[in-house]
Design a protein around this motif. Structure first.
Motif, mmCIF file in Angstrom:
data_model
loop_
_atom_site.group_PDB
_atom_site.id
_atom_site.type_symbol
_atom_site.label_atom_id
_atom_site.label_comp_id
_atom_site.label_asym_id
_atom_site.label_seq_id
_atom_site.Cartn_x
_atom_site.Cartn_y
_atom_site.Cartn_z
ATOM 1 N N LEU A 20 -3.979 47.334 40.047
ATOM 2 C CA LEU A 20 -3.156 46.204 41.074
ATOM 3 C C LEU A 20 -1.466 46.035 41.036
ATOM 4 C CD1 LEU A 20 -3.411 42.985 42.303
ATOM 5 C CD2 LEU A 20 -3.546 42.179 39.562
ATOM 6 N N ASP A 25 3.215 42.596 47.629
ATOM 7 C CA ASP A 25 2.860 41.896 48.278
ATOM 8 C C ASP A 25 1.704 42.297 49.559
ATOM 9 O OD1 ASP A 25 3.195 40.722 45.457
ATOM 10 O OD2 ASP A 25 5.038 40.246 46.400
ATOM 11 N N PRO A 27 -2.415 40.716 51.570
ATOM 12 C CA PRO A 27 -3.895 40.614 51.639
ATOM 13 C C PRO A 27 -4.396 41.356 51.149
ATOM 14 C CG PRO A 27 -2.673 40.815 53.661
ATOM 15 C CD PRO A 27 -1.639 40.741 53.578
ATOM 16 N N LYS A 29 -3.852 42.809 47.778
ATOM 17 C CA LYS A 29 -3.340 42.831 46.535
ATOM 18 C C LYS A 29 -3.978 41.496 46.501
ATOM 19 C CE LYS A 29 0.077 42.147 43.316
ATOM 20 N NZ LYS A 29 1.599 42.421 42.990
ATOM 21 N N GLU A 30 -3.811 40.186 47.303
ATOM 22 C CA GLU A 30 -4.261 38.639 46.731
ATOM 23 C C GLU A 30 -6.036 39.068 46.682
ATOM 24 O OE1 GLU A 30 -2.987 35.704 46.028
ATOM 25 O OE2 GLU A 30 -1.226 36.900 45.706
ATOM 26 N N HIS A 31 -6.317 40.154 47.750
ATOM 27 C CA HIS A 31 -7.950 40.271 47.322
ATOM 28 C C HIS A 31 -8.191 40.209 46.096
ATOM 29 C CE1 HIS A 31 -12.143 40.570 48.580
ATOM 30 N NE2 HIS A 31 -12.134 42.023 48.647
ATOM 31 N N ARG A 33 -6.893 40.876 43.867
ATOM 32 C CA ARG A 33 -6.467 39.689 42.180
ATOM 33 C C ARG A 33 -7.169 38.780 42.296
ATOM 34 N NH1 ARG A 33 -3.849 34.886 42.817
ATOM 35 N NH2 ARG A 33 -2.280 33.907 41.283
ATOM 36 N N GLY A 34 -7.733 38.441 43.198
ATOM 37 C CA GLY A 34 -9.105 37.230 43.320
ATOM 38 C C GLY A 34 -10.296 37.814 42.519
ATOM 39 N N VAL A 70 -5.623 32.890 35.486
ATOM 40 C CA VAL A 70 -5.245 33.491 36.400
ATOM 41 C C VAL A 70 -3.318 33.900 35.895
ATOM 42 C CG1 VAL A 70 -3.364 32.411 38.812
ATOM 43 C CG2 VAL A 70 -5.944 31.800 38.224
ATOM 44 N N ASP A 74 -1.322 37.322 35.996
ATOM 45 C CA ASP A 74 -0.336 37.417 37.010
ATOM 46 C C ASP A 74 0.564 37.836 36.138
ATOM 47 O OD1 ASP A 74 -1.695 36.684 39.441
ATOM 48 O OD2 ASP A 74 -0.614 34.241 38.722
#
Length: 270
Positions: A20, A25, A27, A29-31, A33-34, A70, A74
């Protein structure tokens, strides 16, 4: 070698965190992270459960803990802290405590007084456990606070939640707290007007006073007043108008003296 986490069932996301940190930044990375957040949610829920039965629902506490999780994900840097749990736990618990401090107080209390409340509450428990007096003086000596600070902390102990006005007052039978609350007396707004009108009213004849009383205090109509006094309604109307005019004359402020120059050039009052 044992994994340095708080619970043995904590997920192993070290590789995911390293990946990560290297992603830009987007999709992917967001996936990732989630997925990490979902993996650590059980730990956040366990921390939230420690604060149950303190006036907040467990579901809301879990939501607050999830916000802290969260934030921890981060801010976490695997290059600085080897394990995630020791970094995340203070962040999550801090978010929960902040929620209680800023959202749960019924009466707004400054943060300084909130801290005094916590210190006083802890000192009171420690003194009681040791069998020592929990008076204001003893708490001040135990904590190093001044007596005034202890007094503020004691007062804040009762500010976290408020009683309903329908709560019964102890030792007063069926009396409710709302019964002891004062109300605004609308007559206060009329005090100045009544005092200003008093000199004019005192100068009226008894029949004129009687007419004004029946009209403005007994709330009778002019016809009813005329029938009671045995006069015409027109006469009652004239009495009311004349009486009010005379009262206004007595309450009107005196005109200020106006200075005009005299023949000599000096001002004189007229």
């Amino acid at each position: 070698m044992a994994v340095d986490t708080r619970y043995a069932d904590d997920p192993d996301t070290a590789a995911d965190f390293r990946r990560l940190a290297g992603l830009s930044d987007g999709p992917v990375k967001e996936h990732l992270r989630g997925r990490i957040i979902c993996a650590w949610l059980p730990m956040a829920h366990r921390l939230a459960a420690r604060y149950r039965d303190r006036g907040e629902t467990l579901e809301d506490l879990r939501q607050v803990a999830a916000v802290g999780l969260v934030n921890a994900v981060d801010r976490y840097d695997p290059a600085v802290t080897p394990a995630f749990a020791p970094f995340a736990i203070p962040t999550i618990t801090g978010e929960i405590k902040r929620h209680f401090r800023d959202r749960m107080w019924t009466v707004h209390v400054p943060r300084r007084v909130q801290n005094l409340r916590n210190t006083v509450r802890l000192a009171r428990a420690e003194l009681a456990a040791a069998g020592l007096p929990t008076s204001l003086v003893h708490i001040a000596e135990h904590t190093g606070l001044s007596e005034d600070e202890v007094r503020q902390g004691n007062e804040a102990l009762h500010g976290f939640s408020a009683l309903s006005i329908d709560a019964e007052i102890a030792g007063h039978g069926d009396a409710l707290l709302g019964d002891s609350l004062g109300a605004v007396d609308e007559a206060f707004d009329l005090v100045l007007d009544r005092e200003a009108a008093r000199p004019g009213i005192l100068c009226l004849a008894e029949r004129e006073k009687r007419v004004l009383y029946l009209r403005f205090f007994a709330d009778l109509t002019q016809s009813a007043i005329a029938a009671e006094l045995g006069v015409s309604q027109m006469h009652v109307s004239r009495l009311i108008s004349e009486s009010c005019r005379r009262i206004r004359e007595h309450t009107a402020p005196e005109p200020a003296a106006v200075e005009k120059p005299s023949s000599t050039g000096r001002p004189r009052s007229v």
